[in-house]
Design a protein around this motif. Sequence first.
Motif: not given
Length: 887
Positions: A149-150, A153, A170, A282, A285, A287-288, A323
């Motif tokens: 998730h980004s 989120t 992460w 971060f 939107a 970048f997960h 997204s």
Amino acid sequence: MRFPVRLYGALLRLLPAAVREADASEMRRTFAALWEEAIREHRRREVLWRAFGRLPGAIAMEWWDWRRSRAQSPGRRPEAGMLDRTGRSLTHAARSLGRSPAFVASVVLLLALGVGSVTTIFTLVDHVMLRPLPYPAASRLFELTQGSHSGPTWRGLQDIRSVESWGAVWPETANLTESGPPQRVRTAMVSEGFLAMFGARPGVGRLLVADDYRSRDAVVISAGLWQRTFGGVGEIVDRTLVLDGRQYVVAGVMDPSFTAPEALTGPTVDVWLPIDWSNPLFELAGFHALKVAGRLADGASLDAVQAEVDALVARLAEVTPDSWRRRDGTLRELPVVALQEATVGRPVRDGLGLLFGAVTLLLLVACTNVAHLFMARGLSRIREMAVRRALGARTRSIAAQLFAESVLIGLAGAALGIVLAFAGVAAFLALSPDAIPRTSAVRVDVRVLGFAVTVGALTSLVFGMLPALRLVTRNASGALQGRSRGNTDTRWDGRLRTGLVVAEVALSLMLVVQAGALLRSFTRLQAETLGFRTENVWTIPLEPRNLAESADWERRMERVRAAVATVPGVRLATYGMTMPLEWTGGSRCCWRGSPRALGVELENIDTNMHLVDADYFPLLDLRLVAGRAWRRAEARTEPAPTVISEPLAIRVFGSVGDAVGREMTASSSEEARRFRVVGVVADNRHYGPDTEHGPAMYMPAHTIPFGMDRAHIAVLVDRATPGLAEELREAVWSVEPDLPVPAVRMLTEWASEATARARFQASMFATFGIVTVLLMAGGLYGTLLYTVGRRRRELGIRLALGDAPGRVERDVLRSGLAAAVFGCLGGAFGAWGMGKLLSSTITGLESGDPALLAGGAGLLILVALTASWLPARRAARTDPLEVLRAE
């Protein structure tokens, strides 16, 4: 959690009445208090060990004191109590069993085989699937699934009211240098409160605190990393670690008993770091990277959290629709799943469930053989039981002795089964290729021992007491009047024995057919043409870091390629982003795009994009069906050369021949780089023999459009020589001294691992199938042999009256064949249903093939005929004169 207290209270009822009335209540309250105070798992084990370990001795001593006091009382004769009667029954049972060593050995071995097999798989099922996760209030923990998730989120989740707290991690890898040889370590960057959510505690030093999230220079290392890198001794706190070229200070060492949440971090974490929320990634939107978990608020449910998460997705879709909306305009989902379920995963649950079902069938087959043996022994003891009843023995006392015999045999079988379970668990964990979660805690413990003893005792009781109950109700007059000389079997006896054989054949057919389906599936995978060379190819996966720009990746990998090419015996060296078979089992890496052909209007085609060196094609011997591979000298021409796969060429250009010379872009973007197709390669099995490669583009390494921290070196050698792996590792370090080289492996090893799961499943079911067939054959042989023995008088009279030996032999063979045929008919339905279940859980398995069913039935019928032949020959050779003289 109150079950141990209730069990302890129930066991206290075994104390003498006076002691029970005086002390039992206080003993139960004390144990309950100790149990409630023991929060940690290791503390609870200590309480259980001390309480239940000492209780049997205390009960025995109290009864000893009670008996001694009763014996010393003047004018009183001690009465036989429950323990006295139990002791006498066990003594008589042991003596009776001692007179039948062959029977005891056979039953114990059968029970051990069944109990050991089912206990092995139950140990895994219990630890992996049934036991709660080792975290505080684990039932309230959940994971936000659907990948990573980004940052946006994560920030939106903080407003959800049904959640008490959130945690983000992460998971990554890093190169650890300046602490001995460079090594790759697993890292986890975590949010504040993440470690507290899972009950982490330090073994040395401290964990991460609020100040660490501002300075971002403190780390916590695992006990394993401390042990293997620093020897687990000396001062470690405040020591400096260098990860990917950056210095960190060790704040503490994680307690060895802490178990990382595998669904979020993977099975192991070497270094825990604070998340750097100032990272501009971060804010994107798209970048997960974050795995997210939460703890339910008091009174909240997963459904309530899911409703709030769905509302959040709708709000985010208004800001960044690209997204959060699919191509058809529908919203993407963010499923909320209990952490226990997310940790185990459906493939693991299905796999263990199938194995547990298979060993249960094996146990049932063993149980039917146990029933055969108990019936045979019981029928041979009819006269003994009749004499005992005629001398005044009550039905209850006879049943008690038979019960004691069954218990003793069951406990002996369970004990031997436990020994087999210890070996079975160790072998399963060593041989299983699946990444089964929570295996670090798997062991044969008290709970598993209780299961094994229960299964052994119940099996022996159920399949031993049924004949016993019939014995104690059998009319004694017939046996005492001599009718036991002949065939004392009733029609019910014969039908029961035949029914047991039919059940054995049916169960055996179910396992044999599924083993055949799995073996055939594995054989197909083995025979699958991969489409590239594997012999004499060695591979070296690498993770270069600190790349200033994308072009640095090519320059550094080119230096490594040139270095390993100088190793004696190396004919050719190349590199790429990945190598074939590095990712298998449905996983793919690392770049997927939607290329476009100039002048061709097509829907987006999901394509595997491979960045490779020019020598990639000759080294792997990829077959070109049109055109050629590019040469190193022309790699930097414009448009850049590319080789595409046969499926992509056909979908885009209609044929492989029309693709050569055409131009394409790597994506649908107008600014995307242009490529010229110089060749087309045949489709291959880059991602494993069970996975189609599909559309693919192979592009020169310098065209990489983004930063990348992974690479894979491959070398072709004349032949494998001792020390080659170390020479290749030293060659890498000669130009990249800080680059870890965790593995140097032959490509044939990757190919073997790609089929390891299918091979393991096939071998397990094949083993179960072979054992069940042997047990079935033994059961049928024993039944017919016993039947022939009981019918000896009848057969002798038939032969004396002129009946042909061949006809007698055919009668016995016919009875064995009939049982096998009826068993196959019944087992066919079970095999069909089990095949449907297997097909739904194992991709590509075809288990409803009539040929497999017919082959399995034919095999069992052949085994049945073989097992029936010896008893049939014995029946045909019965001497009628000897039988008549005995009469």
